[in-house]
Design an enzyme around this catalytic site. Structure first.
Site, PDB file in Angstrom:
ATOM      1  N   ASP A  13       0.859  -1.186   0.000  1.00  0.00           N
ATOM      2  CA  ASP A  13       0.000   0.000   0.000  1.00  0.00           C
ATOM      3  C   ASP A  13       0.895   1.235   0.000  1.00  0.00           C
ATOM      4  O   ASP A  13       1.740   1.383   0.892  1.00  0.00           O
ATOM      5  CB  ASP A  13      -0.874  -0.039   1.272  1.00  0.00           C
ATOM      6  N   ILE A  14       0.695   2.117  -0.943  1.00  0.00           N
ATOM      7  CA  ILE A  14       1.612   3.258  -1.080  1.00  0.00           C
ATOM      8  C   ILE A  14       1.537   4.203   0.123  1.00  0.00           C
ATOM      9  O   ILE A  14       2.536   4.821   0.480  1.00  0.00           O
ATOM     10  CB  ILE A  14       1.375   4.001  -2.419  1.00  0.00           C
ATOM     11  N   GLY A  35      -9.568   5.234  -6.137  1.00  0.00           N
ATOM     12  CA  GLY A  35      -8.304   4.525  -6.307  1.00  0.00           C
ATOM     13  C   GLY A  35      -7.208   5.009  -5.368  1.00  0.00           C
ATOM     14  O   GLY A  35      -7.456   5.322  -4.200  1.00  0.00           O
ATOM     15  N   VAL A  36      -6.005   5.103  -5.894  1.00  0.00           N
ATOM     16  CA  VAL A  36      -4.854   5.485  -5.077  1.00  0.00           C
ATOM     17  C   VAL A  36      -4.985   6.943  -4.617  1.00  0.00           C
ATOM     18  O   VAL A  36      -4.568   7.305  -3.515  1.00  0.00           O
ATOM     19  CB  VAL A  36      -3.534   5.178  -5.832  1.00  0.00           C
ATOM     20  N   ASP A  37      -5.585   7.763  -5.431  1.00  0.00           N
ATOM     21  CA  ASP A  37      -5.826   9.175  -5.099  1.00  0.00           C
ATOM     22  C   ASP A  37      -6.697   9.264  -3.837  1.00  0.00           C
ATOM     23  O   ASP A  37      -6.358   9.983  -2.872  1.00  0.00           O
ATOM     24  CB  ASP A  37      -6.543   9.820  -6.300  1.00  0.00           C
ATOM     25  N   GLY A 122      -5.347   1.814 -13.452  1.00  0.00           N
ATOM     26  CA  GLY A 122      -6.618   1.524 -12.791  1.00  0.00           C
ATOM     27  C   GLY A 122      -7.771   2.123 -13.574  1.00  0.00           C
ATOM     28  O   GLY A 122      -8.063   1.716 -14.704  1.00  0.00           O
ATOM     29  N   TYR A 124      -7.999   4.682 -15.292  1.00  0.00           N
ATOM     30  CA  TYR A 124      -7.653   5.250 -16.602  1.00  0.00           C
ATOM     31  C   TYR A 124      -7.396   4.193 -17.684  1.00  0.00           C
ATOM     32  O   TYR A 124      -7.178   4.538 -18.850  1.00  0.00           O
ATOM     33  CB  TYR A 124      -6.483   6.220 -16.470  1.00  0.00           C
TER      34      TYR A 124
HETATM   35  N1  AR6 Z   1      -1.461   1.800  -2.943  1.00  0.00           N
HETATM   36  C1  AR6 Z   1      -0.894   1.439  -4.115  1.00  0.00           C
HETATM   37  N2  AR6 Z   1      -1.585   1.283  -5.259  1.00  0.00           N
HETATM   38  C2  AR6 Z   1      -2.921   1.485  -5.197  1.00  0.00           C
HETATM   39  C3  AR6 Z   1      -3.594   1.877  -4.012  1.00  0.00           C
HETATM   40  C4  AR6 Z   1      -2.798   2.018  -2.850  1.00  0.00           C
HETATM   41  N3  AR6 Z   1      -3.329   2.377  -1.678  1.00  0.00           N
HETATM   42  N4  AR6 Z   1      -4.913   2.007  -4.301  1.00  0.00           N
HETATM   43  C5  AR6 Z   1      -5.079   1.706  -5.606  1.00  0.00           C
HETATM   44  N5  AR6 Z   1      -3.878   1.386  -6.151  1.00  0.00           N
HETATM   45  P1  AR6 Z   1      -6.051   4.356 -10.069  1.00  0.00           P
HETATM   46  P2  AR6 Z   1      -5.355   5.804 -12.549  1.00  0.00           P
HETATM   47  C6  AR6 Z   1      -3.552   0.985  -7.517  1.00  0.00           C
HETATM   48  O1  AR6 Z   1      -7.405   4.053 -10.600  1.00  0.00           O
HETATM   49  O2  AR6 Z   1      -5.614   4.609 -13.379  1.00  0.00           O
HETATM   50  C7  AR6 Z   1      -8.630   8.375  -9.482  1.00  0.00           C
HETATM   51  O3  AR6 Z   1      -9.996   8.471  -9.193  1.00  0.00           O
HETATM   52  C8  AR6 Z   1      -4.677   0.437  -8.364  1.00  0.00           C
HETATM   53  O4  AR6 Z   1      -4.958  -0.913  -8.028  1.00  0.00           O
HETATM   54  O5  AR6 Z   1      -5.913   4.790  -8.654  1.00  0.00           O
HETATM   55  O6  AR6 Z   1      -4.155   6.647 -12.837  1.00  0.00           O
HETATM   56  C9  AR6 Z   1      -8.012   9.723  -9.853  1.00  0.00           C
HETATM   57  O7  AR6 Z   1      -8.633  10.801  -9.183  1.00  0.00           O
HETATM   58  C10 AR6 Z   1      -4.072   0.574  -9.747  1.00  0.00           C
HETATM   59  O8  AR6 Z   1      -3.200  -0.541  -9.996  1.00  0.00           O
HETATM   60  O9  AR6 Z   1      -5.290   5.495 -10.961  1.00  0.00           O
HETATM   61  C11 AR6 Z   1      -8.234   9.782 -11.335  1.00  0.00           C
HETATM   62  O10 AR6 Z   1      -9.523  10.259 -11.646  1.00  0.00           O
HETATM   63  C12 AR6 Z   1      -3.200   1.840  -9.638  1.00  0.00           C
HETATM   64  O11 AR6 Z   1      -3.108   2.106  -8.224  1.00  0.00           O
HETATM   65  C13 AR6 Z   1      -8.103   8.351 -11.775  1.00  0.00           C
HETATM   66  O12 AR6 Z   1      -8.471   7.572 -10.649  1.00  0.00           O
HETATM   67  C14 AR6 Z   1      -3.769   3.059 -10.335  1.00  0.00           C
HETATM   68  O13 AR6 Z   1      -5.171   3.045 -10.302  1.00  0.00           O
HETATM   69  C15 AR6 Z   1      -6.681   7.999 -12.160  1.00  0.00           C
HETATM   70  O14 AR6 Z   1      -6.655   6.720 -12.676  1.00  0.00           O
END
Ligand code: AR6
Length: 176
Positions: A13-14, A35-37, A122, A124
């Site tokens: 987990d980041i 997601g991660v945001d 994720g 995107y």
């Molecule tokens: N730690 C590490 N990785 C994670 C965590 C975490 N806690 N949570 C999710 N991931 P995404 P994107 C992974 O969708 O595709 C947001 O709503 C997840 O499993 O977070 O760049 C933003 O506001 C995946 O492998 O980012 C934007 O609107 C990776 O992080 C949009 O999503 C990225 O998934 C950005 O989409």
């Protein structure tokens, strides 16, 4: 020094990473999301959103920095990856820019350790096989050009991502 001393792929987990900076895969508004945001904003607390409101958003492929507030990391580097749209809208180029601009901004702030999520893979929809190769290549390229960072982590949230990013790293290092 071997590349493995600096760059690593970690299943985890980041928000828990004890590094100088974690990178957020944000959107153009920088006002939070899922997601991660969402996880980063949740863990950092409301002050992060307050600071993000002062930034005026962020264009795709660029990066902006804030404090880390309640996170173990001192800084959060917010970048915006491309939305996958079939691969003909410069998605590769924008993904490379997101990694590269995050690394450059980190060095401006004298950051030595940094953790990246799988930007764009994720919500995107960027294909993870392709994204992992581009992420690793961009980081290795940056290191070749004389890099001040000594700990660069690629944080994978599930086994599938871990599989692709670790294979991409092994392959890229074996080709150097
Ligand atoms: N730690 C590490 N990785 C994670 C965590 C975490 N806690 N949570 C999710 N991931 P995404 P994107 C992974 O969708 O595709 C947001 O709503 C997840 O499993 O977070 O760049 C933003 O506001 C995946 O492998 O980012 C934007 O609107 C990776 O992080 C949009 O999503 C990225 O998934 C950005 O989409």
């Amino acid at each position: 020094m071997s590349y493995h001393d600096t760059i690593s792929v970690i299943l985890g987990d980041i928000v828990e990473q004890e590094v100088d900076a974690i990178v957020n895969a944000a959107n153009n508004s920088l006002l939070g999301g899922g997601g991660v945001d969402g996880a980063i904003h949740h863990a950092a607390g409301e002050k992060l959103l307050e600071e993000c409101r002062t930034l005026g958003g962020c264009p795709t492929g660029e990066a902006k920095i804030t404090g880390g507030y309640l996170l173990p990391a001192r800084w959060v580097i917010h970048t915006v990856g491309p939305i996958w749209n079939g691969g003909h809208q410069k998605e590769d180029e924008f993904l490379v820019r997101a990694y590269r601009n995050s690394l450059l901004l980190a060095e401006e702030y004298d950051i030595k350790s940094i953790a990246f999520p799988g930007i764009s893979i994720g919500a995107y929809g960027f294909p993870v096989d392709r994204a992992s190769v581009l992420a690793v290549k961009t980081i290795l390229e940056h290191m070749k050009n004389g890099c001040l960072l000594d700990d660069i982590r690629l944080i994978c949230f599930n086994d599938e991502a871990y599989h692709f990013y670790s294979n991409a790293l092994e392959l890229a290092v074996s080709e150097i």
